[in-house]
Design an enzyme around this catalytic site. Structure first.
Site, PDB file in Angstrom:
ATOM      1  N   TYR A   1      27.053  36.840  42.964  1.00 35.22           N
ATOM      2  CA  TYR A   1      27.572  35.474  42.888  1.00 35.22           C
ATOM      3  C   TYR A   1      26.927  34.654  43.992  1.00 35.22           C
ATOM      4  O   TYR A   1      27.212  34.853  45.167  1.00 35.22           O
ATOM      5  CB  TYR A   1      29.093  35.483  43.017  1.00 35.22           C
ATOM      6  CG  TYR A   1      29.777  34.146  42.887  1.00 35.22           C
ATOM      7  CD1 TYR A   1      29.143  33.034  42.340  1.00 35.22           C
ATOM      8  CD2 TYR A   1      31.094  34.000  43.309  1.00 35.22           C
ATOM      9  CE1 TYR A   1      29.794  31.825  42.219  1.00 35.22           C
ATOM     10  CE2 TYR A   1      31.760  32.786  43.186  1.00 35.22           C
ATOM     11  CZ  TYR A   1      31.101  31.701  42.647  1.00 35.22           C
ATOM     12  OH  TYR A   1      31.758  30.501  42.537  1.00 35.22           O
TER      13      TYR A   1
ATOM     14  N   LYS B   1      25.772  35.439  38.751  1.00 41.01           N
ATOM     15  CA  LYS B   1      26.482  34.185  38.488  1.00 41.01           C
ATOM     16  C   LYS B   1      25.864  33.145  39.410  1.00 41.01           C
ATOM     17  O   LYS B   1      25.989  33.227  40.635  1.00 41.01           O
ATOM     18  CB  LYS B   1      27.979  34.327  38.747  1.00 41.01           C
ATOM     19  CG  LYS B   1      28.735  33.016  38.565  1.00 41.01           C
ATOM     20  CD  LYS B   1      30.206  33.131  38.972  1.00 41.01           C
ATOM     21  CE  LYS B   1      30.887  31.772  38.880  1.00 41.01           C
ATOM     22  NZ  LYS B   1      32.298  31.817  39.366  1.00 41.01           N
TER      23      LYS B   1
END
Length: 305
Positions: free
Chosen positions: A142, A170
């Protein structure tokens, strides 16, 4: 977990970073969480992310996180991937979070760059490698420098891509061209972490989205994805444009957990919009603005099953 897995979409295509519903006294409301998870999976989602930023992971505690994962996996784990956040600025803590998520039945981990301390890129990589080594679960990196204060640089992403359990990213970096390079260079499954960037990232080869607006527009995001996969790019754009007001409503002020809870309450998906400090729940005026965005997107008639 879902029976069909894909190296292209290891966690499905449409996931929402789900809010953690809370009672008026601030306690986690597991029944509401299960109902919301079922609604999302019934409306376009093939994955959910729990205990992330929008799930108020910074103010929920280890037993609450584990109970949330276990409850949602029991409710929808045969139909959707359940990815659990294992994010901390303390590597040992993040390792414990990963182990607890695995024990609770999560299908994958979301691992954010360690925040606040602003470590070197070697430190970022070692942190994530330690978390990835802690369980047998696949890992989604992320990258959200606006919250962490540190970027997972492309060279670091390339290094982490060599880890056998790092399978996805992500991306909330805002760097579309950097994403295009890294997708081509690493082969990792790329998920948009920014609702507004989804179409642009699909054009660069993204696998899907980890969304905020998906709380209220999962069916539309799924339709965008299906159209794109079918080569109907004009159709994908047309559908995406319908939800622009909702994207603005849930993301515009930067307090996504606050706005998403208010939107879910407005649609009857959760019983209240309580948040934990330092987040302050939406005021009535803010709720009215959010409702305006939902109405403009044609979403106010959405009701839970």
């Amino acid at each position: 977990m879902p029976h069909v897995t894909s190296t292209v979409r290891p966690f499905g295509s449409v996931l929402t970073a789900m809010v953690t519903p809370m009672a008026a006294d601030g306690d986690v409301d597991l029944d509401a969480a299960v109902a919301l998870a079922r609604h999302l999976v019934d409306h376009g989602h093939d994955g959910l992310v729990l205990n992330g930023t929008t799930g108020e992971a910074s103010t929920t505690h280890a037993p609450e996180k584990a109970e949330l994962v276990a409850a949602v996996v029991e409710a929808v784990g045969e139909r959707a991937y359940v990815v659990a956040g294992a994010g901390s600025n303390d590597t040992a803590h993040a390792v414990r979070m990963a182990a607890q998520a695995a024990e609770a039945g999560a299908h994958g981990l979301l691992v954010v760059a360690p925040y606040y301390s602003r470590p070197s890129q070697d430190g970022v990589a070692r942190h994530i490698e330690a978390v990835a080594d802690a369980t047998a679960l696949p890992v989604m990196l992320y990258d959200v420098p606006g919250r962490t204060g540190v970027r997972i640089q492309p060279a670091t992403v390339a290094r982490l891509a060599q880890h056998p359990r790092v399978v996805a990213v992500k991306d909330a970096s805002g760097d579309l061209f950097g994403a295009a390079r890294s997708i081509a260079a690493t082969g990792l499954a790329w998920y948009s972490g920014d609702d507004g960037a989804y179409l642009a990232l699909l054009a660069h080869g993204a696998a899907g989205i980890v969304s905020v607006v998906g709380h209220v527009a999962g069916a539309q995001l799924a339709a965008v994805t299906r159209s794109w996969d079918a080569g109907d790019h004009a159709g994908a754009l047309a559908t995406f444009r319908t939800i622009i007001p909702a994207i603005d409503a849930l993301n515009g002020a930067g307090f996504q957990a606050v706005a998403a809870k208010a939107a879910c309450e407005a649609l009857g998906l959760i019983p209240g919009r309580t948040t934990r400090l330092p987040l302050v729940q939406a005021t009535d005026d803010e709720v009215a603005q959010i409702r305006d965005g939902l109405e403009a997107a044609g979403l106010l008639d959405v009701v839970p099953r």
